[in-house]
Design a protein around this motif. Sequence first.
Motif, short mmCIF file in Angstrom:
data_model
loop_
_atom_site.label_atom_id
_atom_site.label_comp_id
_atom_site.label_asym_id
_atom_site.label_seq_id
_atom_site.Cartn_x
_atom_site.Cartn_y
_atom_site.Cartn_z
N PRO A 114 0.73 -1.30 -0.22
CA PRO A 114 -0.17 -0.56 0.11
C PRO A 114 0.76 1.21 0.06
O PRO A 114 0.46 2.47 -0.51
CB PRO A 114 -1.23 -0.17 1.52
N ASP A 115 2.02 1.82 0.36
CA ASP A 115 2.85 2.74 0.22
C ASP A 115 3.42 2.90 -0.39
O ASP A 115 3.90 4.04 -1.30
CB ASP A 115 3.56 2.75 1.35
N LEU A 116 3.64 2.23 -1.74
CA LEU A 116 4.39 1.81 -3.38
C LEU A 116 3.34 3.04 -3.67
O LEU A 116 2.76 2.82 -4.42
CB LEU A 116 4.39 0.80 -3.76
N ALA A 117 3.97 3.91 -4.34
CA ALA A 117 3.82 4.98 -5.69
C ALA A 117 4.05 4.89 -7.10
O ALA A 117 3.88 5.08 -7.97
CB ALA A 117 3.94 6.24 -4.55
N LEU A 118 5.46 5.10 -7.05
CA LEU A 118 5.93 5.08 -7.93
C LEU A 118 7.03 3.54 -8.31
O LEU A 118 8.14 3.51 -7.17
CB LEU A 118 6.31 6.45 -8.16
N LEU A 119 7.07 4.05 -9.24
CA LEU A 119 8.18 3.14 -9.91
C LEU A 119 9.17 3.43 -11.64
O LEU A 119 8.52 4.20 -11.80
CB LEU A 119 7.53 1.01 -10.51
N LEU A 120 10.72 3.63 -10.86
CA LEU A 120 11.65 3.84 -12.43
C LEU A 120 12.49 3.24 -12.40
O LEU A 120 13.29 2.43 -11.33
CB LEU A 120 12.38 4.96 -12.16
N ALA A 121 13.01 2.64 -13.88
CA ALA A 121 13.97 1.87 -14.09
C ALA A 121 15.62 2.42 -13.56
O ALA A 121 15.78 3.50 -13.46
CB ALA A 121 14.10 1.81 -15.79
N THR A 122 16.24 1.80 -13.49
CA THR A 122 17.88 1.74 -13.07
C THR A 122 18.23 2.23 -13.51
O THR A 122 19.66 3.14 -13.47
CB THR A 122 17.75 1.26 -11.78
N SER A 123 18.36 1.61 -14.88
CA SER A 123 20.04 0.81 -15.45
C SER A 123 19.67 2.25 -16.57
O SER A 123 20.37 1.37 -17.76
CB SER A 123 20.18 -0.02 -15.98
N GLY A 124 18.36 2.94 -17.37
CA GLY A 124 18.98 3.32 -18.28
C GLY A 124 18.17 2.41 -19.70
O GLY A 124 17.82 1.68 -19.56
N SER A 125 19.80 2.73 -20.54
CA SER A 125 19.07 1.66 -21.81
C SER A 125 19.35 -0.30 -21.69
O SER A 125 19.80 -0.24 -22.62
CB SER A 125 19.49 2.22 -23.35
N THR A 126 20.22 -0.35 -20.71
CA THR A 126 21.30 -0.83 -20.58
C THR A 126 19.96 -2.37 -19.65
O THR A 126 19.90 -2.45 -19.07
CB THR A 126 22.33 -1.08 -20.68
N GLY A 127 20.67 -3.40 -20.50
CA GLY A 127 19.96 -5.62 -19.32
C GLY A 127 19.06 -5.44 -19.09
O GLY A 127 17.91 -4.82 -20.10
N ASN A 128 18.73 -6.35 -18.49
CA ASN A 128 17.11 -5.78 -17.91
C ASN A 128 17.16 -5.46 -16.12
O ASN A 128 17.88 -5.45 -14.93
CB ASN A 128 16.75 -7.51 -17.54
N PRO A 129 16.43 -4.18 -16.39
CA PRO A 129 16.96 -3.05 -15.73
C PRO A 129 15.97 -3.12 -14.15
O PRO A 129 14.87 -4.09 -14.09
CB PRO A 129 16.21 -2.03 -16.46
N LYS A 130 16.19 -3.21 -12.76
CA LYS A 130 15.09 -3.46 -11.69
C LYS A 130 14.20 -2.40 -11.99
O LYS A 130 15.04 -0.97 -12.36
CB LYS A 130 16.27 -3.53 -10.42
N LEU A 131 13.58 -1.99 -11.06
CA LEU A 131 12.90 -0.76 -11.08
C LEU A 131 12.66 -0.67 -9.57
O LEU A 131 12.39 -1.13 -8.13
CB LEU A 131 11.29 -1.30 -11.19
N VAL A 132 13.48 0.68 -9.18
CA VAL A 132 13.15 0.80 -7.87
C VAL A 132 11.27 1.64 -7.73
O VAL A 132 10.79 2.23 -8.14
CB VAL A 132 13.84 3.07 -7.99
N ARG A 133 11.50 0.78 -6.33
CA ARG A 133 10.23 1.32 -5.76
C ARG A 133 10.23 2.07 -4.34
O ARG A 133 11.03 2.51 -3.50
CB ARG A 133 9.99 -0.11 -5.62
N LEU A 134 9.70 3.60 -4.62
CA LEU A 134 9.47 4.69 -3.95
C LEU A 134 8.42 5.07 -3.48
O LEU A 134 6.79 4.51 -4.47
CB LEU A 134 9.61 5.71 -4.95
N SER A 135 8.12 4.88 -2.21
CA SER A 135 6.30 6.15 -2.33
C SER A 135 6.45 7.21 -2.52
O SER A 135 7.36 7.83 -1.99
CB SER A 135 6.69 5.13 0.27
N ARG A 136 5.15 7.75 -1.63
CA ARG A 136 4.64 8.96 -2.02
C ARG A 136 5.34 9.31 -1.36
O ARG A 136 5.86 10.88 -1.35
CB ARG A 136 3.05 8.44 -1.05
N ARG A 137 5.85 9.01 -0.01
CA ARG A 137 6.69 9.83 0.73
C ARG A 137 8.23 10.51 0.59
O ARG A 137 8.07 11.62 0.77
CB ARG A 137 6.84 8.90 2.87
#
Length: 437
Positions: A114-137
């Motif tokens: 329930p705290d998860l608000a935003l997901l952003l890719a870490t590695s730009g164009s390369t590989g299979n990017p992980k996603l960064v899990r960011l809260s609204r806070r």
Amino acid sequence: MDAFPHPDARLVVAGEPGALAGAELAARIERAARVLTRLPPGPVFCGMRNDLSSVVRYLAALRAGTPVALLDADLSPGALTMLIRRFRPTAVFGFAHAVEGSPRGRREAPDPHPDLALLLATSGSTGNPKLVRLSRRAVLANARAIATTLAIGPGDIAPTSLPLHYSYGLSVLNSHLAAGAAVVLTDAGLLERSFWTHLDGHGCTSLAAVPYQYEMLRRLRFDPAEHPTLTTMTQAGGRLRAELLGEFAAKAERFFVMYGQTEATARISVLAPRHLAGKPGSCGQAVPGGRLTVDDGEVVYHGPNVMMGYAETAADLARGDDLGGVLRTGDLGRLDDEGFLYLTGRVKRIAKIFGVRVNLDDVEGLLRDCGPVAATSGDDRVTVWAEGLDRDGCARLARRLGTELRLHWSGFDVRAVDRLPLLTTGKIDYRALESRA
């Protein structure tokens, strides 16, 4: 928590009169949020452009409490399909390429935390990017910290000079909306005349750019004095050459140097204009609410804007806060006695090209068919060392990397070597190569 966007915040479409603001902006966000609340539980994927529909959808997701992954709208069908399979979004919006088999109906994946608000890719164009899990806070804490340290106010106007799926570009949007300021939405780049026409026409007061863009501005003989409303320039996304920093700092009324990571939502430290002369080479002090330490040479950031953790698959989206506000950055550095940070290197093999993070191991993997190669990092570029190539072969390899990684080829310095230096273990001696760069 205060309203976001601030009631006075404005969104301006470049070249159009007026702005979307106040009750009209709130109503537009609310309508889009109602659409998202009717979806099954799960993240949505947003192909993020610097346009009004993308921004409203992002703000609506924050309003609805729906986790949203902001991704490059021009992702290839293969890359997008791979991400869909890994993260099982409940809806996909705004991508240039239609993806066969876009998700519909039951996701067969755990509901996101329930705290998860935003997901952003870490590695730009390369590989299979992980996603960064960011809260609204985290998102709002960093937006307000940036607004405070840059003294952004209701009269400020920023153009979208960077992609909004990139954490630096997104932080410009967030910090201005949090402060009740305005953002001019344009997909035009700094090399396009229309960008400057809109910057002047809408009275933009600030400009954010990465080192590569400052290199381009210098070639264009850019002079802030030709743009009377432009008072503030900011730089992040890698180290800016000292010569360029001095040149632009002398021209701009206010020039801020910043350091950040997607894992800290956006920015970690800021060097204010008044410290540029006295702290050469520093990337500043921690943003308000944050704190910096150094542990065994590695920079560690503590603050409310630290990510919840990484996500490799849909199952990870259900996880809570794994880090507790403490981020080991992977950067080597030192702090002076006043808390100013100086970066000295990387713990991991990650480089930045034009503000985009590139995994050096991924670069080498792309070139396995080219014979022995090694990749090392430089200032805003990657150096590739290749055995047995002539000058033309080096140029072709640079252009190939630019095409495959969707970055300008000039970010790759391909050099021919007779033999790659090896350690006694038989592994590549990267330090020996870095000493030649």
